[in-house]
Motif scaffolding. Structure first.
Motif, PDB file in Angstrom:
ATOM      1  N   ASN A 113       0.810  -1.214   0.000  1.00 52.30           N
ATOM      2  CA  ASN A 113       0.000   0.000   0.000  1.00 52.30           C
ATOM      3  C   ASN A 113       0.848   1.271   0.000  1.00 52.30           C
ATOM      4  O   ASN A 113       1.570   1.534   0.942  1.00 52.30           O
ATOM      5  N   SER A 114       0.737   2.034  -1.058  1.00 53.34           N
ATOM      6  CA  SER A 114       1.434   3.307  -1.210  1.00 53.34           C
ATOM      7  C   SER A 114       2.959   3.164  -1.253  1.00 53.34           C
ATOM      8  O   SER A 114       3.678   4.123  -1.090  1.00 53.34           O
ATOM      9  N   ALA A 115       3.417   1.930  -1.478  1.00 53.18           N
ATOM     10  CA  ALA A 115       4.863   1.745  -1.561  1.00 53.18           C
ATOM     11  C   ALA A 115       5.356   2.170  -2.928  1.00 53.18           C
ATOM     12  O   ALA A 115       4.628   2.108  -3.908  1.00 53.18           O
ATOM     13  N   TYR A 116       6.602   2.596  -3.007  1.00 49.22           N
ATOM     14  CA  TYR A 116       7.181   3.019  -4.268  1.00 49.22           C
ATOM     15  C   TYR A 116       8.228   2.034  -4.756  1.00 49.22           C
ATOM     16  O   TYR A 116       7.985   1.202  -5.595  1.00 49.22           O
ATOM     17  N   THR A 117       9.376   2.105  -4.144  1.00 44.94           N
ATOM     18  CA  THR A 117      10.514   1.359  -4.659  1.00 44.94           C
ATOM     19  C   THR A 117      10.279  -0.148  -4.665  1.00 44.94           C
ATOM     20  O   THR A 117      10.713  -0.848  -5.566  1.00 44.94           O
ATOM     21  N   PHE A 118       9.632  -0.642  -3.637  1.00 41.32           N
ATOM     22  CA  PHE A 118       9.532  -2.095  -3.486  1.00 41.32           C
ATOM     23  C   PHE A 118       8.197  -2.668  -3.955  1.00 41.32           C
ATOM     24  O   PHE A 118       7.935  -3.847  -3.817  1.00 41.32           O
ATOM     25  N   ASP A 119       7.360  -1.827  -4.500  1.00 42.48           N
ATOM     26  CA  ASP A 119       6.041  -2.254  -4.935  1.00 42.48           C
ATOM     27  C   ASP A 119       6.139  -2.923  -6.303  1.00 42.48           C
ATOM     28  O   ASP A 119       6.594  -2.324  -7.273  1.00 42.48           O
ATOM     29  N   ALA A 120       5.680  -4.165  -6.368  1.00 40.68           N
ATOM     30  CA  ALA A 120       5.766  -4.910  -7.613  1.00 40.68           C
ATOM     31  C   ALA A 120       4.797  -4.407  -8.675  1.00 40.68           C
ATOM     32  O   ALA A 120       4.929  -4.740  -9.849  1.00 40.68           O
ATOM     33  N   THR A 121       3.823  -3.609  -8.290  1.00 40.56           N
ATOM     34  CA  THR A 121       2.839  -3.129  -9.268  1.00 40.56           C
ATOM     35  C   THR A 121       3.024  -1.675  -9.664  1.00 40.56           C
ATOM     36  O   THR A 121       2.285  -1.163 -10.488  1.00 40.56           O
ATOM     37  N   ASN A 122       3.963  -0.998  -9.083  1.00 38.42           N
ATOM     38  CA  ASN A 122       4.096   0.429  -9.352  1.00 38.42           C
ATOM     39  C   ASN A 122       5.452   0.700  -9.961  1.00 38.42           C
ATOM     40  O   ASN A 122       6.480   0.525  -9.330  1.00 38.42           O
ATOM     41  N   GLY A 123       5.477   1.128 -11.172  1.00 42.59           N
ATOM     42  CA  GLY A 123       6.747   1.420 -11.781  1.00 42.59           C
ATOM     43  C   GLY A 123       6.600   1.184 -13.254  1.00 42.59           C
ATOM     44  O   GLY A 123       5.572   1.509 -13.827  1.00 42.59           O
ATOM     45  N   TYR A 124       7.607   0.632 -13.899  1.00 46.09           N
ATOM     46  CA  TYR A 124       7.551   0.322 -15.309  1.00 46.09           C
ATOM     47  C   TYR A 124       6.823   1.400 -16.079  1.00 46.09           C
ATOM     48  O   TYR A 124       5.659   1.264 -16.428  1.00 46.09           O
ATOM     49  N   GLY A 125       7.497   2.471 -16.309  1.00 47.85           N
ATOM     50  CA  GLY A 125       6.881   3.583 -17.040  1.00 47.85           C
ATOM     51  C   GLY A 125       6.392   3.115 -18.386  1.00 47.85           C
ATOM     52  O   GLY A 125       7.149   3.007 -19.337  1.00 47.85           O
ATOM     53  N   GLY A 126       5.129   2.786 -18.490  1.00 42.15           N
ATOM     54  CA  GLY A 126       4.568   2.334 -19.755  1.00 42.15           C
ATOM     55  C   GLY A 126       4.134   3.515 -20.583  1.00 42.15           C
ATOM     56  O   GLY A 126       3.401   3.366 -21.546  1.00 42.15           O
ATOM     57  N   ASP A 127       4.580   4.672 -20.176  1.00 44.24           N
ATOM     58  CA  ASP A 127       4.152   5.889 -20.846  1.00 44.24           C
ATOM     59  C   ASP A 127       4.935   6.101 -22.130  1.00 44.24           C
ATOM     60  O   ASP A 127       5.618   7.094 -22.311  1.00 44.24           O
ATOM     61  N   PHE A 128       4.858   5.099 -23.006  1.00 47.29           N
ATOM     62  CA  PHE A 128       5.509   5.223 -24.298  1.00 47.29           C
ATOM     63  C   PHE A 128       4.768   6.231 -25.171  1.00 47.29           C
ATOM     64  O   PHE A 128       3.552   6.351 -25.090  1.00 47.29           O
ATOM     65  N   THR A 129       5.508   6.913 -26.008  1.00 46.40           N
ATOM     66  CA  THR A 129       4.850   7.747 -27.010  1.00 46.40           C
ATOM     67  C   THR A 129       4.434   6.854 -28.169  1.00 46.40           C
ATOM     68  O   THR A 129       4.858   5.702 -28.279  1.00 46.40           O
ATOM     69  N   GLU A 130       3.610   7.395 -29.045  1.00 41.61           N
ATOM     70  CA  GLU A 130       3.161   6.642 -30.204  1.00 41.61           C
ATOM     71  C   GLU A 130       4.367   6.228 -31.055  1.00 41.61           C
ATOM     72  O   GLU A 130       4.479   5.084 -31.489  1.00 41.61           O
ATOM     73  N   THR A 131       5.298   7.143 -31.243  1.00 46.51           N
ATOM     74  CA  THR A 131       6.492   6.860 -32.044  1.00 46.51           C
ATOM     75  C   THR A 131       7.317   5.744 -31.423  1.00 46.51           C
ATOM     76  O   THR A 131       7.797   4.837 -32.117  1.00 46.51           O
ATOM     77  N   GLN A 132       7.469   5.786 -30.093  1.00 49.80           N
ATOM     78  CA  GLN A 132       8.272   4.750 -29.437  1.00 49.80           C
ATOM     79  C   GLN A 132       7.643   3.387 -29.614  1.00 49.80           C
ATOM     80  O   GLN A 132       8.329   2.389 -29.863  1.00 49.80           O
ATOM     81  N   LEU A 133       6.316   3.301 -29.464  1.00 54.28           N
ATOM     82  CA  LEU A 133       5.652   2.014 -29.642  1.00 54.28           C
ATOM     83  C   LEU A 133       5.807   1.514 -31.073  1.00 54.28           C
ATOM     84  O   LEU A 133       6.025   0.311 -31.299  1.00 54.28           O
TER      85      LEU A 133
END
Lengths: 358, 358, 358
Positions: free
Chosen positions: C125-145
């Motif tokens: 809950n509200s963890a950052y570094t150790f949270d297995a579900t929070n991270g992986y910047g999937g914020d790809f741009t259209e060009t990157q994808l």
């Protein structure tokens, strides 16, 4: 909180509204300056007042003497970003002593002009977005003003075509802001502020700032501002002057007079200002406003007008309905319509929002 | 304030003065390094102490254990700008546990060297602008020091002409600061701090920081600092060492010893430091100071001297009159005169100001 | 403190750990994407929770109505630097009204998706570094994808060699972060947030943000997020959707369902999410977790998995031991291991730290 040894107040304002905004971009098309308009829905900050948080410290030193300090930071609550160029305490930062002699402080202060405009001359006291008198960055550089002059005074159409891009660029910086008055420097860095004691309603304020930008070949610039106000019962009047040396030898001088009178049913505001770019151009500005309380609701209207030698005519109208939910919380609906540079650019904004002070 | 569940203290310092400052710009003119001087009137921040605001949290965990955290932000009250590169909490930021074992914390800490310099070695405790021992950015890079060496050891005038610009550039970065001691890193990022319990007046502090700048080809740099102090009645002495790895394999090592003694009429300070840029240059530094209270007034004087292999001689003199308006508010008049690099650059500042703590 | 007229709470979190971290850099070597690894010792911030400080204001307006405002600033306690791009109040900033109708506010809000992920779907809950579900910047741009697609679908090795650098660059931005889920915009600027009242455990939240980036030729982008949660006794379930228009016409849509159940001995978490880049790629993501209290100690484990059309497989495992020193202070040991893009990049971090809330 460990309070025994502490004497600091934490305070702030949170102000946001949802609304619609029309902004303009200026470009040169042949000999003409053309504005293209853009309207969009927005959540914006600072409708009635600038959102902020701050620290205010006070200490009674005995014998009528007191020490005080303020650190105040401006913010856009719609994005969490800082205002005033994201300075840590960009609104105000000063430390000083008060006593029978008045108050003396050092730091980054509101200019005397700005304080009087907000508190005495303007019906939209401390308002930003919807204030008809606050905005219109008149902070042109010497070069920008000369570009405007050259364009306005061009003898032939060919001449005007050549000068239009520079003129458009000169106007562009101020075109997106609301309000009709020419700009002065509202906050003066590296400044000394002195306020006299209040004597039978009269009070004077002097703010003087050192540019601290001396070079081997040029002296430092200065910013100076002085005000005299008289507040007594229903009446408040002020005379105020500000001299901003925008570059060495290039001054913007503002001199305003005005006040307000509380008729009971409503409070009326009237103000006149003359802005002069030394040796280049001057502008006459006036504003008229009213605040009419109807129970918890207050109706506010203000119109400001500016007519300049080389800047054309600018007009701004602000209307507000403020609804007092508590002493600290106000809901509002408001609009501002501004026409600049002989109606070349037409900006407007309207919104529905709330302000909470803490 | 909702206080029941909260245990945080809000605190700060607001310090400003008005005065005059002479700064220098260094340039190479033929074979010579020449300083051009600039004097101007200023409103400045941080005469006696760095202006700041901060949060201090403490919790008693029982059994002699406590949790603590500090977030402290530096600022220039003359402009409202942040200090320390406008970091959010650039002065200090850490969280830790304390108990019978001492204190252990993680974050951005003062180096043990800096803490001892301010608290034990310097008569101008925690002073910035007017402190004769704090300033002179000795944080030269390896390249800058080699440029200086090449210039100082040049065999022929033609050689010296060629090398003068690089030497001027090397000195330029530190020339505008006050104080005579060579610089160490005062605040260590990514660091662990351990302090021993106080045992009969003895206390040790260790601060160790990870550079976290490892690359595929080079290891991470480190900053380490350790101090041992003895404080008992009128006497305070300290031994302190700091090793700053400014780049991989390039160290600046400072080792200082000194202390102060309270004679009742006055408190006298004496300190010696050796600064070594490994394999390149070293510098011997000493400081002597006095604090003499006369009722509400305290006279402070400090002289610091630094003589280096390739850095020439630097001297700094600080004088202060502090007038205590209250426990939390002090008015002051102060001056600092600094001569650097064998008197090539002469800086000075004097001012009249006040410090208010809250 | 002047408290009579004030009703603001000052609060915060200070969280730091010392540990070891392995990060990767991605490069194209011929037709292959190659990760080079770097392990180093670090003092890091935000192991369990994001370090922060904030102001929370509340006012009872009578008749069930209340005003509220929050200003919250994120920070790295290891360096004193601000988080969220060093925004002044980058975590949250809003002002609003609450009542029988629910709550309505304007500002920068957590998306409904992010709030539900932290509070309902995630064992950390509200963890950052150790949270297995929070991270992986999937914020790809259209060009990157599209660069990734072109690389993944390349028909010939020569084709792949030509496309490898662009593909490596596309993956590079997210490679250093922990966690396996594709990214949504966690905080929505210029947004309106409405939450329904809680009706028998059911509550809905809607957050809608205006891009305010309209141009003469393109409309403004939008971010919308809606959630429905049911919390009752041991059970909490949620359905949540978010639509981020990353550029005009290019959407990332996340739809998640999941919840947790408190079995008494342990609380179990299960969640599924589908992330879709409209017209380009989609990814199926799920996570399973557990929190098991054993006296003052709580064991936490979480595993998250993401399998995408063009993004390959990503897995993340988080393990924590939390030791409660008090209601406000927690010591912890934790690790996270993440494998991205079909195990091309392997990141891990483990650490020993503490979190103090105030």
């Amino acid at each position: 909180f460990a309070m025994a040894q502490s004497s600091v107040t934490l305070y702030g304002v949170a102000d946001a509204f949802v609304g619609s905004k029309k902004t303009n971009t200026l470009t040169a098309v042949g000999a003409n300056l053309v504005a293209s308009n853009l309207r969009q829905t927005m959540v914006e900050s600072n409708g009635l007042s600038g959102s902020r948080w701050g620290l205010r410290a006070n200490e009674d030193l005995g014998g009528g003497l007191k020490a005080f300090a303020t650190l105040e930071s401006g913010l856009n609550i719609d994005t969490g970003a800082g205002q005033q160029g994201a300075l840590l305490f960009g609104r105000q930062a000063f430390v000083g002593l008060g006593g029978n002699f008045g108050g003396l402080s050092l730091g980054r202060h509101y200019s005397a002009f700005d304080a009087v405009r907000g508190a005495v001359l303007s019906a939209q006291n401390s308002a930003y977005t919807f204030d008809a008198t606050n905005g219109y960055g008149g902070d042109f550089t010497e070069t920008q003003l000369k570009d405007l002059q050259a364009y306005n005074q061009a003898a032939t159409p060919a001449n005007q075509v050549a000068r239009a891009p520079a003129a458009a660029a000169a106007l562009a910086r101020s075109v997106a802001r609301m309000g009709a008055w020419t700009g002065y420097v509202p906050r003066i860095d590296n400044s000394i502020r002195y306020e006299t004691p209040n004597i039978s309603g009269f009070q004077g304020v002097l703010v003087y700032g050192f540019g601290e930008n001396k070079t081997a070949t040029t002296g430092a610039t200065k910013n100076g501002s002085a005000s005299l106000t008289y507040v007594n019962g229903p009446i408040a009047v002020a005379l105020v002057h500000q001299d901003d040396e925008l570059a060495k030898g290039f001054h913007l001088k503002n001199t305003a007079v005005g006040g307000n009178y509380d008729f009971g049913l409503a409070k009326a505001f009237l103000a006149y200002n003359q802005a002069k770019f030394t040796g280049l151009a001057k502008q006459n500005e006036w504003a008229v406003g009213i605040r009419a309380p109807l129970g918890a609701t207050t109706l506010v209207a203000q119109y400001a007008h500016a007519k300049g030698d080389d800047l054309g005519k600018n007009q701004s109208l602000g209307l507000q309905v403020e609804y007092t939910l508590s002493k600290r919380t106000t809901a509002y609906a408001a609009l501002n319509q501004t026409r600049r540079f002989d109606s070349l650019a037409k900006n407007d904004v309207f919104g529905l929002g709330m302000r909470h002070t803490f």
